[in-house]
Design an enzyme around this catalytic site. Structure first.
Site, PDB file in Angstrom:
ATOM      1  N   PRO A  32      -5.139   4.516  -8.773  1.00 15.15           N
ATOM      2  CG  PRO A  32      -7.456   4.455  -8.596  1.00 15.15           C
ATOM      3  CD  PRO A  32      -6.309   3.828  -9.323  1.00 15.15           C
ATOM      4  CG  ASN A  33      -6.689   7.815  -4.331  1.00 17.60           C
ATOM      5  OD1 ASN A  33      -6.696   9.022  -4.509  1.00 17.60           O
ATOM      6  ND2 ASN A  33      -7.767   7.061  -4.521  1.00 17.60           N
ATOM      7  NE  ARG A  77      -4.970   5.954  -0.262  1.00 22.88           N
ATOM      8  CZ  ARG A  77      -5.222   4.913  -1.004  1.00 22.88           C
ATOM      9  NH1 ARG A  77      -4.292   4.359  -1.741  1.00 22.88           N
ATOM     10  NH2 ARG A  77      -6.441   4.414  -1.040  1.00 22.88           N
ATOM     11  CE1 TYR A  87      -3.749   0.907   1.252  1.00 20.72           C
ATOM     12  CE2 TYR A  87      -4.612   3.031   1.975  1.00 20.72           C
ATOM     13  CZ  TYR A  87      -4.810   1.788   1.393  1.00 20.72           C
ATOM     14  OH  TYR A  87      -6.063   1.424   0.959  1.00 20.72           O
ATOM     15  CG  ASN A 108      -2.149  -1.734  -5.576  1.00 16.95           C
ATOM     16  OD1 ASN A 108      -3.380  -1.729  -5.664  1.00 16.95           O
ATOM     17  ND2 ASN A 108      -1.517  -1.458  -4.448  1.00 16.95           N
ATOM     18  CB  ALA A 153     -10.647   2.320  -5.407  1.00 13.81           C
ATOM     19  CD  GLU A 171      -6.275  -8.707  -7.194  1.00 13.22           C
ATOM     20  OE1 GLU A 171      -6.471  -9.931  -7.355  1.00 13.22           O
ATOM     21  OE2 GLU A 171      -7.123  -7.934  -6.719  1.00 13.22           O
ATOM     22  CG  HIS A 175      -4.818  -5.388  -3.354  1.00 13.80           C
ATOM     23  ND1 HIS A 175      -5.216  -4.234  -3.974  1.00 13.80           N
ATOM     24  CD2 HIS A 175      -5.375  -6.406  -4.037  1.00 13.80           C
ATOM     25  CE1 HIS A 175      -5.996  -4.536  -4.997  1.00 13.80           C
ATOM     26  NE2 HIS A 175      -6.110  -5.855  -5.060  1.00 13.80           N
ATOM     27  NE  ARG A 188      -8.537  -1.388   4.204  1.00 12.19           N
ATOM     28  CZ  ARG A 188      -8.107  -0.462   3.344  1.00 12.19           C
ATOM     29  NH1 ARG A 188      -7.251  -0.809   2.394  1.00 12.19           N
ATOM     30  NH2 ARG A 188      -8.513   0.787   3.428  1.00 12.19           N
TER      31      ARG A 188
HETATM   32  C1  DQA Z   1      -5.229  -1.090  -2.172  1.00  7.15           C
HETATM   33  C2  DQA Z   1      -6.536  -1.581  -1.572  1.00  7.15           C
HETATM   34  C3  DQA Z   1      -7.717  -0.908  -2.257  1.00  7.15           C
HETATM   35  O1  DQA Z   1      -8.919  -1.365  -1.683  1.00  7.15           O
HETATM   36  C4  DQA Z   1      -7.632   0.592  -2.077  1.00  7.15           C
HETATM   37  O2  DQA Z   1      -8.688   1.218  -2.755  1.00  7.15           O
HETATM   38  C5  DQA Z   1      -6.322   1.141  -2.483  1.00  7.15           C
HETATM   39  C6  DQA Z   1      -5.113   0.417  -2.104  1.00  7.15           C
HETATM   40  C7  DQA Z   1      -4.013  -1.693  -1.443  1.00  7.15           C
HETATM   41  O3  DQA Z   1      -2.945  -1.685  -2.031  1.00  7.15           O
HETATM   42  O4  DQA Z   1      -4.135  -2.140  -0.307  1.00  7.15           O
HETATM   43  O5  DQA Z   1      -6.230   2.225  -3.046  1.00  7.15           O
HETATM   44  O6  DQA Z   1      -5.159  -1.502  -3.532  1.00  7.15           O
END
Ligand code: DQA
Length: 140
Positions: free
Chosen positions: A9-10, A17, A22, A71, A74, A95, A97, A104
């Site tokens: 998501p996102n 964003r 990011y 990735n 959240a 995994e 990020h 954070r």
């Molecule tokens: C993320 C880190 C997550 O905590 C966050 O919710 C994201 C992006 C990252 O790539 O840094 O959406 O996965």
């Protein structure tokens, strides 16, 4: 190698964003560079904002590809269901990020996925995905 990248998501809003965290690049632009850098690999990409769609894609490709770079956004911090899907498939899952989740908010330090994955790469910006590809090449 067949490698599937899954973004949760996102992450469709990368480049727009929270650019202070990011960055300014869209994922599509970054992905173009990855395709050029790794012509020897078949890299597929899937993004969804829905937990169930991510699980469905893990099920669909998780027995056919050589590795998955995930990735989960959240959902990393909440989803036992995605963690169980990772445990249920045969492909190794890395995994990833973009941000350093350990530096954070406290809730981002919890990953339900880490234990189910073969490894985690966090905090190197978009380069985290390339580092994950380098890592899975060594699993061969
Ligand atoms: C993320 C880190 C997550 O905590 C966050 O919710 C994201 C992006 C990252 O790539 O840094 O959406 O996965």
């Amino acid at each position: 190698m067949k490698i599937l990248i899954i973004n949760g998501p996102n992450l469709n809003l990368l480049g727009k964003r929270q650019t202070d965290i990011y960055g300014n690049r869209s994922f599509e632009e970054y992905l173009d560079g990855l395709y050029k850098q790794y012509p020897q690999h078949q890299i597929d990409y899937f993004q969804s904002n829905c937990e169930g769609a991510i699980i469905d894609r893990l099920h669909a490709d998780g027995f056919g590809v050589d590795a998955i770079v995930l990735n989960a956004g959240a959902y990393t911090h909440t989803s036992i269901a995605i963690a169980d899907a990772v445990r249920s498939i045969s492909a190794p899952v890395v995994e990833v990020h973009i941000s350093n989740v350990n530096a954070r908010e406290d809730y981002r330090r919890v990953s339900y996925l880490a234990e189910a994955c073969c490894g985690s790469i966090v905090g190197f910006g978009l380069d985290s995905y390339r580092l994950a590809i380098e890592a899975v090449e060594r699993l061969k």
